[in-house]
Design a protein around this motif. Structure first.
Motif, short mmCIF file in Angstrom:
data_model
loop_
_atom_site.label_atom_id
_atom_site.label_comp_id
_atom_site.label_asym_id
_atom_site.label_seq_id
_atom_site.Cartn_x
_atom_site.Cartn_y
_atom_site.Cartn_z
N MET A 1 0.45 -1.43 -0.33
CA MET A 1 -0.15 0.34 0.09
C MET A 1 0.86 0.83 -0.17
SD MET A 1 -3.02 -0.48 2.28
CE MET A 1 -4.87 -1.64 2.30
N GLY A 2 1.87 1.08 -0.10
CA GLY A 2 2.70 2.49 0.69
C GLY A 2 4.22 2.35 -0.76
N ARG A 3 4.13 4.10 -0.97
CA ARG A 3 4.66 4.12 -2.06
C ARG A 3 6.63 3.89 -2.52
NH1 ARG A 3 2.58 10.05 -2.63
NH2 ARG A 3 0.98 10.01 -3.05
N LEU A 4 6.95 3.72 -3.32
CA LEU A 4 8.29 3.08 -3.15
C LEU A 4 9.16 4.28 -2.82
CD1 LEU A 4 10.51 1.31 -4.77
CD2 LEU A 4 10.69 3.17 -6.59
N GLN A 6 8.98 4.09 0.44
CA GLN A 6 8.21 4.41 2.04
C GLN A 6 9.57 3.89 2.90
OE1 GLN A 6 4.34 4.22 1.83
NE2 GLN A 6 4.23 6.71 1.62
N SER A 7 10.01 3.88 4.18
CA SER A 7 9.96 2.70 4.87
C SER A 7 8.62 2.27 5.53
CB SER A 7 10.72 3.98 6.29
OG SER A 7 9.48 3.99 7.62
N VAL A 8 9.47 0.97 6.00
CA VAL A 8 8.09 -0.41 6.59
C VAL A 8 6.98 0.34 7.74
CG1 VAL A 8 7.94 -2.08 7.69
CG2 VAL A 8 10.10 -1.99 6.24
N GLN A 10 5.81 3.92 7.75
CA GLN A 10 5.59 4.93 6.62
C GLN A 10 4.26 3.63 6.40
OE1 GLN A 10 8.43 6.47 4.71
NE2 GLN A 10 7.88 8.28 5.53
N GLN A 11 4.63 2.66 5.47
CA GLN A 11 3.74 1.61 4.92
C GLN A 11 2.67 0.82 6.38
OE1 GLN A 11 6.05 -1.51 2.81
NE2 GLN A 11 7.01 -0.06 1.46
N ALA A 12 3.21 0.65 7.01
CA ALA A 12 2.72 0.12 8.21
C ALA A 12 1.29 1.22 8.36
CB ALA A 12 3.19 -0.14 9.51
N LYS A 13 1.89 2.32 8.78
CA LYS A 13 0.38 3.48 9.18
C LYS A 13 -0.49 3.10 8.04
CE LYS A 13 0.61 8.58 10.35
NZ LYS A 13 1.48 9.14 10.81
N VAL A 14 0.17 3.22 6.64
CA VAL A 14 -0.86 3.33 5.47
C VAL A 14 -2.22 2.22 5.84
CG1 VAL A 14 -1.26 3.45 2.80
CG2 VAL A 14 0.53 4.80 4.11
N ARG A 15 -1.46 1.27 6.14
CA ARG A 15 -2.44 0.23 6.28
C ARG A 15 -2.87 0.30 7.45
NH1 ARG A 15 2.12 -3.05 6.46
NH2 ARG A 15 3.67 -2.86 3.91
N MET A 16 -2.83 0.79 8.43
CA MET A 16 -3.65 1.08 10.19
C MET A 16 -3.87 1.57 9.57
SD MET A 16 -4.02 -0.04 12.75
CE MET A 16 -3.00 -1.34 13.73
#
Length: 69
Positions: A1-4, A6-8, A10-16
């Motif tokens: 779900m994250g952009r290229l 992005q840190s892990v 940040q991607q976890a924050k998007v998922r949450m």
């Protein structure tokens, strides 16, 4: 779900955020259906607004993810 790039985290924050918005969507939808069944036409409007907002979020995340290499 994250952009290229992005840190892990940040991607976890998007998922949450996506999960939390899905829960909020469910609550709004159930509330709107309950109001609509009780005879309040604003309940059905609430359902339409909830579906439109969640669909917009879902499509935004989907196309953002697909646009990345």
């Amino acid at each position: 779900m994250g952009r290229l790039g992005q840190s892990v985290e940040q991607q976890a924050k998007v998922r949450m955020s996506y999960v939390m918005s899905s829960v909020a969507f469910g609550v709004l939808l159930i509330s709107g259906i309950a109001l609509g069944v009780m005879g309040n036409p604003a309940g059905w409007i609430l359902c339409v607004v909830a579906v439109a907002l969640w669909s917009g979020l879902h499509l935004t995340l989907k196309y953002t993810r697909q646009a990345q290499p």
